[in-house]
Design a protein around this motif. Structure first.
Motif, short mmCIF file in Angstrom:
data_model
loop_
_atom_site.label_atom_id
_atom_site.label_comp_id
_atom_site.label_asym_id
_atom_site.label_seq_id
_atom_site.Cartn_x
_atom_site.Cartn_y
_atom_site.Cartn_z
N MET A 146 0.82 -1.21 -0.21
CA MET A 146 -0.06 0.15 0.07
C MET A 146 0.74 1.12 -0.14
SD MET A 146 -3.07 1.00 2.81
CE MET A 146 -2.37 2.39 3.62
N ARG A 147 0.66 2.20 -0.87
CA ARG A 147 1.49 3.47 -0.99
C ARG A 147 0.84 4.48 0.04
NH1 ARG A 147 6.26 2.59 -2.54
NH2 ARG A 147 6.13 4.75 -3.17
N VAL A 148 1.58 5.33 0.54
CA VAL A 148 1.04 6.37 1.57
C VAL A 148 0.69 7.61 0.72
CG1 VAL A 148 2.33 5.54 3.73
CG2 VAL A 148 3.39 7.16 1.83
N TYR A 149 -0.50 8.32 1.41
CA TYR A 149 -0.60 9.47 1.11
C TYR A 149 -0.05 10.42 1.94
CZ TYR A 149 -3.77 13.18 -0.40
OH TYR A 149 -4.27 14.42 -0.88
N VAL A 150 0.91 11.23 1.47
CA VAL A 150 1.97 12.14 2.26
C VAL A 150 1.17 13.16 3.08
CG1 VAL A 150 3.99 13.62 2.22
CG2 VAL A 150 3.97 11.28 1.08
N PRO A 151 0.22 13.79 2.17
CA PRO A 151 -0.24 14.84 2.89
C PRO A 151 -1.16 14.54 4.54
CG PRO A 151 -0.93 15.28 0.67
CD PRO A 151 -0.12 13.99 0.90
N ASP A 152 -1.52 13.24 4.45
CA ASP A 152 -1.89 12.67 5.70
C ASP A 152 -1.05 12.84 7.00
OD1 ASP A 152 -4.55 12.06 4.67
OD2 ASP A 152 -3.86 9.91 4.35
#
Ligand code: FAD
Length: 287
Positions: free
Chosen positions: A1-7
């Motif tokens: 799973m890739r991360v959503y950096v702005p989170d």
């Protein structure tokens, strides 16, 4: 799973006081990040449970290796490379230097910190057995009074410890009592380099006229946390070392470990290797 950096949020204040204020304001919300070598692996894998990180890397108060007459003190951000380059560490705490040389490859050694290794709490980490036989203390800071903890009391179970959510490790302190001691460290893994240990045993002993004046033994990878083997030490201290004593100690150490079967090894293998390493260490002390 890739991360959503702005989170994710990363704050990087430049002083310990600012970090402690942030941790105290919202305990458990902010997670300290030092070199990031453990945290960023989780981040990349989309498994980092902490959304708010507070960076320690740029805080000069947490760096440096200093010595007083009685103790050597390592700042929380001391890296494996710095440990290996310190003449003082090589002379007085060679096991920690050897463990640092085994930790990952050069990039990890330049960035990974001693306090990060302690706080991460892996039972297979490389520095804890050496820290345990050197009787390390750790210093915890928060907006309350500083706390000094015996490192041997710090871990309470698998990846759990006595640190409160508003605390950080600021220093690790080693008593300068290793003169005249025999130092032993052996890690058994799949390969010689860059392998997670199946078993690691550290030992420190002072022999006086054939009698064991002082002995400390610690193990990694054979319990939910790194352990000091107090019962085995009690069998050995103030005794004359001979084969019979060594056999008694080998029987004692088996009662102190709780190894498991996992992808790296079996409980049976780990038990046998623990006993063999203890035998090797104690045999090296025989006259
Ligand atoms: C490729 C690779 C190879 C590796 N090989 C090894 C190996 O051979 N042996 C080994 O033992 N480890 C190994 N590691 C694990 C890692 O490098 C070490 O555990 C390292 O010491 C972690 O330090 P850090 O500063 O990077 O920690 P971070 O990733 O910044 O933090 C790790 C944990 O410690 C906490 N933390 C960090 N500093 C503090 C502080 N001052 N106070 C309170 N909490 C703090 C963080 O909140 C986090 O929970 C490897 C990692 C990688 C990526």
């Amino acid at each position: 799973m890739r991360v959503y950096v702005p989170d994710y949020t990363l704050e990087a204040p430049g002083t310990v006081d600012q970090v402690l204020r942030l941790l105290a304001r919202e305990p458990g919300v902010w997670r300290p990040m030092a070199g990031g070598t453990d945290l960023m692996v989780l981040f990349e894998a989309g498994q980092l449970p902490y959304r708010n990180l507070v960076g320690l890397w740029r805080i000069p108060e947490l760096r440096g290796i200093t010595a007083s007459e009685t103790h050597v003190t390592l700042g929380a951000l001391t890296t494996y490379t710095q440990i290996q380059r310190s003449e003082l560490m090589r002379a007085e705490f060679p096991l920690l230097v050897r463990a640092a040389s085994w930790t990952g490859a050069v990039a990890t050694q330049n960035r990974g910190t001693l306090a990060g290794n302690i706080a991460n709490g892996s039972p297979a980490a490389d520095s804890p057995p050496a820290l345990l036989v050197y009787d390390a203390d750790i210093v915890l800071l928060s907006e309350r009074d500083p706390r000094w903890l015996r490192y041997s009391h710090f871990h309470t179970g698998y990846k759990t410890n006595l640190m409160e959510p508003d605390e950080i490790i600021s220093h690790i302190s080693l008593p300068r009592t290793t003169a005249g001691c025999v130092h032993y460290l052996r890690k058994v893994g799949t390969r010689k380099a860059q392998a997670i240990s199946k078993v690691a045993l550290a030992g420190l002993a002072k022999i006086n006229d054939g009698t064991i004046e002082r002995i400390r033994i610690a193990l990694g990878s054979v319990a939910p946390m790194p352990i000091r083997c107090h019962q085995t030490e009690a069998v050995l201290v103030d005794r004359e070392l001979d084969r019979a004593t060594i056999e008694e100690a080998k029987a004692a150490i088996v009662t102190e470990i709780s190894p498991i079967d996992d992808i790296r090894s079996t409980a049976e293998y780990r038990t046998r290797v623990t006993v063999n390493l203890l035998d090797e260490f104690l045999t090296s002390l025989l006259p």
